[in-house]
Design an enzyme around this catalytic site. Structure first.
Site, PDB file in Angstrom:
ATOM      1  N   LYS A  86       1.876 -20.997 -69.565  1.00 34.08           N
ATOM      2  CA  LYS A  86       2.079 -22.400 -69.953  1.00 34.08           C
ATOM      3  C   LYS A  86       2.211 -22.520 -71.476  1.00 34.08           C
ATOM      4  CE  LYS A  86      -2.896 -23.139 -69.997  1.00 34.08           C
ATOM      5  NZ  LYS A  86      -4.047 -23.446 -69.145  1.00 34.08           N
ATOM      6  N   TYR A 131      -1.225 -29.729-104.106  1.00 33.02           N
ATOM      7  CA  TYR A 131      -1.538 -31.153-103.960  1.00 33.02           C
ATOM      8  C   TYR A 131      -3.032 -31.386-104.125  1.00 33.02           C
ATOM      9  CZ  TYR A 131       3.088 -32.034-101.939  1.00 33.02           C
ATOM     10  OH  TYR A 131       4.427 -32.156-101.725  1.00 33.02           O
ATOM     11  N   MET A 188       3.239 -28.718 -96.473  1.00 32.41           N
ATOM     12  CA  MET A 188       4.042 -28.712 -95.253  1.00 32.41           C
ATOM     13  C   MET A 188       4.815 -27.398 -95.087  1.00 32.41           C
ATOM     14  SD  MET A 188       6.976 -31.424 -94.069  1.00 32.41           S
ATOM     15  CE  MET A 188       5.931 -32.852 -94.271  1.00 32.41           C
ATOM     16  N   ARG A 232     -11.683 -32.796 -64.449  1.00 38.52           N
ATOM     17  CA  ARG A 232     -10.355 -33.025 -64.995  1.00 38.52           C
ATOM     18  C   ARG A 232      -9.441 -33.262 -63.793  1.00 38.52           C
ATOM     19  NH1 ARG A 232      -7.950 -28.543 -69.027  1.00 38.52           N
ATOM     20  NH2 ARG A 232      -7.471 -27.634 -67.000  1.00 38.52           N
TER      21      ARG A 232
HETATM   22  C1  LIG Z   1      -4.767 -22.230 -68.904  1.00 36.40           C
HETATM   23  C2  LIG Z   1      -5.345 -21.966 -67.578  1.00 36.40           C
HETATM   24  C3  LIG Z   1      -5.758 -20.673 -67.233  1.00 36.40           C
HETATM   25  C4  LIG Z   1      -5.766 -19.512 -68.202  1.00 36.40           C
HETATM   26  O1  LIG Z   1      -6.846 -19.684 -69.094  1.00 36.40           O
HETATM   27  P1  LIG Z   1      -7.256 -18.521 -70.126  1.00 36.40           P
HETATM   28  O2  LIG Z   1      -8.564 -18.970 -70.635  1.00 36.40           O
HETATM   29  O3  LIG Z   1      -6.196 -18.525 -71.169  1.00 36.40           O
HETATM   30  O4  LIG Z   1      -7.298 -17.256 -69.377  1.00 36.40           O
HETATM   31  C5  LIG Z   1      -6.202 -20.469 -65.935  1.00 36.40           C
HETATM   32  N1  LIG Z   1      -6.248 -21.475 -65.045  1.00 36.40           N
HETATM   33  C6  LIG Z   1      -5.878 -22.737 -65.351  1.00 36.40           C
HETATM   34  C7  LIG Z   1      -5.970 -23.803 -64.321  1.00 36.40           C
HETATM   35  C8  LIG Z   1      -5.428 -23.029 -66.622  1.00 36.40           C
HETATM   36  O5  LIG Z   1      -5.064 -24.270 -66.925  1.00 36.40           O
END
Ligand SMILES: *Cc1c(COP(=O)(O)O)cnc(C)c1O
Length: 378
Positions: free
Chosen positions: A43, A269, A317, A141
Site C-alpha cells: 500500500k 530562514y 522547501m 478502526r
Molecule cells: C499496513 C498493514 C499491514 C502491514 O503492516 P507492517 O507493520 O508494515 O508490517 C498489515 N495489515 C494491515 C491490515 C495493514 O493495514
C-alpha cells in the site's frame, strides 16, 4: 534529465527480504503444519518505494498475494502487471466497486453495509465475489466488532453471490511488548473464529500478523502473515538473528554549494543556526517538499565524505544546509540521507527517532519529486 536527489531502490534486497521472511516463518512452524503464506503489503506506493516495480519484484520472489489500501491502488497494481491475488484492506463505502470485478481484486468486508454493497454489485453483474472478512478485536478502526458477530454476520453469510475466502484482524499494539491489548486481541480473534464457525461458516483461511506480530509471536501467524515494513528491510523492534533483512531504499543527493559563514551570522530562514565560530556549510538541494521533515533541522544528520554531518538551520522547501566545517568538500560531492557511505550508515529508524516519528512515515513521505532508481535483481 534526472535530479541529483535520488532514491535508490534495491529490488534484490527486497526479494531477499521476502525470502528471509518466508524462511523465518517456515523454520519456526512445526513440521506437521504448513507454514503461513505471505500477503506482501504494497500500500501507499509500496511504502514510498514505488508500487509498480516493488509489486513485480515481489511476484518474482514468489509472492502470490499482494495487499493495498484501496481499490484505486489495486487497479494500479493490475495495470503495472501484477498477476496474483490482490487484497484491498480499506473500507469500500465511498469507492467505485467496479474495479473489484474489472481487475479481479479481493475486497475486505468490514461492515454490514459493505457486505450489502458487495452483494448488490456482484448480483448486478451476475458474478461471484471472494472476500476477506475483517474482525475488529480492539483496534477500533475497521472491522465487525468481535463481540457482536452473532447479530452482524448472518446476513453477510447469507449473501448468495459472496464467498468467504478468509477472516482476519489487525493488531493495535504489536510493536509494544508491554501492552496487554496484543494478547487480548489474539484471544478475541480466536473466540471470533469459534463464533463464526458456530454460525455455520467455513473459514478457508485466517490471518492477523503485521511485521511486529510476525517477529513477536508465532501464535498470530495462522495461514497468512502480512508483512509490510519487514519487506522494506526495516524491523519494528530489533529483528531476531534468524531474520536477516537488508535495507531496500537509500536516499542520496549532492552538494550544490559551499559557503563560509562568519561568527555571529545565521544560516537559513529564521537564522535559526548562528555560527559561533567560523563555519563551513554545504547546501544540499533537497527539502521538506522532498519529504525531509522540517524537524530534521538541528536534529538530523547526513553522511558526507563518509562522516556524519549535522543538518543545521531550518530545512527549506527545496534545500537544506549541513555543517561541513573541518572537512574538504566541494560541489558535486555525494550526500547520503538514508543508506551507507564509507563505513557509516544512516537507517530509516535513526532518522525517525531523531524527529520523534515512526519509520513508516519517513518512507511514505519521500516526495513525488524524487525519482526512484531501481537496482534490478540479478
Ligand atoms: C499496513 C498493514 C499491514 C502491514 O503492516 P507492517 O507493520 O508494515 O508490517 C498489515 N495489515 C494491515 C491490515 C495493514 O493495514
Amino acid at each position: 534529465m534526472v535530479r541529483c536527489t535520488l532514491a535508490h531502490v534495491d529490488l534484490a534486497a527486497l526479494e531477499a527480504n521476502y525470502r528471509a521472511i518466508e524462511a523465518f516463518v517456515a523454520a519456526r512452524t512445526p513440521p506437521a503444519r504448513r507454514p503461513p503464506a505471505i500477503i506482501a503489503v504494497v500500500k501507499a506506493n509500496a511504502y514510498g518505494h514505488g508500487a509498480r516495480h516493488v509489486a513485480l519484484a515481489l511476484e518474482r520472489a514468489g509472492a502470490s498475494t499482494l495487499a493495498c489500501a484501496d481499490i484505486e491502488e489495486g487497479v494500479a497494481l493490475r495495470r503495472a502487471g501484477a498477476r496474483g491475488r490482490i487484497l484491498v484492506f480499506g473500507a469500500l463505502s465511498v469507492s467505485d466497486l467496479s474495479g473489484l470485478f474489472d481487475d479481479d481484486l479481493t475486497p475486505t468486508c468490514s461492515t454490514p453495509g459493505a457486505g450489502r454493497a458487495l452483494q448488490a454489485a456482484a448480483a448486478a453483474r451476475g458474478r461471484r465475489l471472494r472476500y476477506h472478512l475483517k474482525i475488529d478485536t480492539g483496534l477500533n478502526r475497521l472491522g465487525f466488532r468481535h463481540d457482536h458477530l452473532r447479530a452482524t454476520l448472518p446476513e453477510l453469510f447469507a449473501s448468495p453471490n459472496l464467498d468467504l475466502a478468509a477472516v482476519y484482524t489487525h493488531f493495535a499494539t504489536a510493536d509494544d511488548p508491554t501492552h496487554p491489548l496484543f494478547d487480548l486481541q489474539r484471544q478475541r480473534f480466536a473466540a471470533a473464529l469459534e463464533t463464526i464457525r458456530g454460525l455455520g461458516a467455513i473459514v478457508p483461511a485466517r490471518h492477523a500478523a503485521n511485521s511486529a506480530a510476525i517477529v513477536r509471536d508465532a501464535r498470530t501467524w495462522h495461514d497468512f502473515v502480512r508483512p509490510g515494513l519487514l519487506l522494506y528491510g526495516v524491523s519494528p523492534a530489533g529483528a531476531p538473528a534468524d531474520l536477516p533483512l537488508r535495507p531496500v531504499l537509500s536516499l542520496r543527493s549532492r552538494i550544490v554549494s559551499v559557503k563560509h559563514v562568519r561568527p555571529g551570522e545565521g544560516v537559513g530562514y529564521g537564522a535559526r543556526f548562528i555560527a559561533e565560530t567560523p563555519r563551513v556549510v554545504a547546501i544540499v538541494p533537497a527539502g521538506y517538499a522532498d519529504g525531509l521533515d522540517a524537524r530534521l533541522g538541528g536534529r538530523g544528520q547526513v553522511l558526507v565524505g563518509g562522516r556524519r554531518t549535522p543538518i543545521v538551520g531550518a530545512v527549506s522547501m527545496d534545500m537544506l544546509a549541513v555543517d561541513v566545517t573541518g572537512t574538504t568538500v566541494e560541489p558535486g560531492d555525494e550526500v547520503v540521507f538514508l543508506g551507507q557511505q564509507g563505513g557509516e550508515r544512516i537507517t530509516v529508524a535513526e532518522m525517525a527517532a531523531a524527529i520523534g516519528t515512526i519509520p513508516y512515515e519517513i518512507l511514505c513521505r519521500i516526495g513525488a519529486r524524487i525519482e526512484r532508481v531501481y537496482d534490478e535483481a540479478r
